[in-house]
Design a protein around this motif. Structure first.
Motif, PDB file in Angstrom:
ATOM      1  N   ASN A 202      36.251  49.631  37.297  1.00 25.98           N
ATOM      2  CA  ASN A 202      36.092  48.262  37.781  1.00 25.98           C
ATOM      3  C   ASN A 202      37.004  48.030  38.975  1.00 25.98           C
ATOM      4  O   ASN A 202      38.224  47.954  38.844  1.00 25.98           O
ATOM      5  CB  ASN A 202      36.429  47.282  36.659  1.00 25.98           C
ATOM      6  CG  ASN A 202      36.256  45.833  37.083  1.00 25.98           C
ATOM      7  OD1 ASN A 202      35.774  45.545  38.179  1.00 25.98           O
ATOM      8  ND2 ASN A 202      36.657  44.927  36.213  1.00 25.98           N
ATOM      9  N   ASP A 205      39.533  45.149  38.908  1.00 23.74           N
ATOM     10  CA  ASP A 205      40.633  45.208  37.943  1.00 23.74           C
ATOM     11  C   ASP A 205      41.922  44.736  38.615  1.00 23.74           C
ATOM     12  O   ASP A 205      42.131  44.979  39.809  1.00 23.74           O
ATOM     13  CB  ASP A 205      40.783  46.655  37.453  1.00 23.74           C
ATOM     14  CG  ASP A 205      41.770  46.774  36.311  1.00 23.74           C
ATOM     15  OD1 ASP A 205      42.981  46.829  36.610  1.00 23.74           O
ATOM     16  OD2 ASP A 205      41.347  46.808  35.152  1.00 23.74           O
ATOM     17  N   ARG A 208      44.028  46.826  41.142  1.00 24.20           N
ATOM     18  CA  ARG A 208      43.389  47.270  42.382  1.00 24.20           C
ATOM     19  C   ARG A 208      44.399  47.803  43.389  1.00 24.20           C
ATOM     20  O   ARG A 208      44.129  48.752  44.105  1.00 24.20           O
ATOM     21  CB  ARG A 208      42.596  46.114  43.006  1.00 24.20           C
ATOM     22  CG  ARG A 208      41.981  46.467  44.352  1.00 24.20           C
ATOM     23  CD  ARG A 208      41.046  45.391  44.822  1.00 24.20           C
ATOM     24  NE  ARG A 208      40.531  45.700  46.144  1.00 24.20           N
ATOM     25  CZ  ARG A 208      39.450  45.137  46.676  1.00 24.20           C
ATOM     26  NH1 ARG A 208      38.778  44.262  45.980  1.00 24.20           N
ATOM     27  NH2 ARG A 208      39.045  45.470  47.882  1.00 24.20           N
ATOM     28  N   THR A 222      32.475  53.908  43.351  1.00 23.49           N
ATOM     29  CA  THR A 222      32.478  53.055  42.179  1.00 23.49           C
ATOM     30  C   THR A 222      31.680  51.787  42.476  1.00 23.49           C
ATOM     31  O   THR A 222      31.373  51.510  43.636  1.00 23.49           O
ATOM     32  CB  THR A 222      33.920  52.684  41.760  1.00 23.49           C
ATOM     33  OG1 THR A 222      33.861  51.992  40.524  1.00 23.49           O
ATOM     34  CG2 THR A 222      34.580  51.814  42.794  1.00 23.49           C
TER      35      THR A 222
END
Length: 222
Positions: A202, A205, A208, A222
């Motif tokens: 993710n 998140d 990051r 991603t």
């Protein structure tokens, strides 16, 4: 060892604009460089916002990594990794079991040691997996599981089309060079109204800012 890539989702070839890191401009049709580490460039496509390595290791290097080095039997961290895979598989099974019933065909692509293959087999599914790492395949087979070595490309022609009720991938699509092509293969393998689960890291998140720790060289997008 390295190669440059277009966006794996929309195939655009957007130039990397390093100034967007500092100014966070909203200018379109450019790629935002998120970080550049070990000569790899993780960028955000200006067309579709896919985050990917615009400069990555090549296919040959990646396959060699998975087959020879990705699982290290006898290493100090191996028991921890096995334990993590087991509890993750139990968690995933708790999420998807409501969509499965006895005699359903289930496929886990990138199944590691096959713990989820085993969970679904135990409720009566016709379960199988595909895994590139030879050691993980050996572990799965020693446990009586139907796990094929290699990639979906190696087995696509022999797998029955329009036959699977559920195809699962987690921690897989960020590793592959042609996600759109493999997603189309999955579509051909799935029955109409079958389920396809994809799990990837993710980007939103809170961690990051620590992307360099969570996106190793083998995470291509991603």
């Amino acid at each position: 060892m390295f190669q440059y890539r277009h966006c794996p989702v929309c195939n655009s070839d957007c130039p990397i604009d390093i100034s967007r890191i500092i100014h966070n401009s909203e200018e379109s049709h450019t790629s935002k460089l998120i970080y550049d580490k070990h000569e790899l460039r993780l960028s955000e496509c200006g067309e579709c916002s896919c985050v990917y390595y615009s400069r990555s290791v090549n296919q040959e290097t990646l396959v060699k990594l998975y087959k020879e080095n990705y699982r290290v039997p006898g290493s100090l961290i191996e028991p921890l990794r096995i334990s993590e895979n087991k509890w993750k598989s139990a968690l995933f099974f708790s999420m998807i079991k409501r969509y499965l019933k006895k005699d359903d065909k289930f496929l886990d692509i990138g199944c590691a040691e096959g713990f989820l293959v085993e969970e679904t087999k135990n409720i009566g599914c016709e379960s199988s997996g595909i895994e590139l790492n030879d050691y993980s395949v050996e572990c799965a087979k020693n446990n009586g599981l139907n796990v094929f070595p290699g990639t979906i490309y190696d087995h696509f022609e022999t797998l029955e089309k329009n036959s699977f009720n559920f195809i699962f991938t987690s921690g897989y699509f960020e590793h592959i060079f042609k996600p759109r092509e493999e997603a189309q293969m999955v579509r051909e393998l799935l029955k109409d109204f079958g389920y396809f689960y994809i799990g990837t890291p993710n980007l939103m998140d809170p961690s990051r800012d620590l992307l360099s720790d969570f996106f190793p060289a083998e995470h291509l997008q991603t």
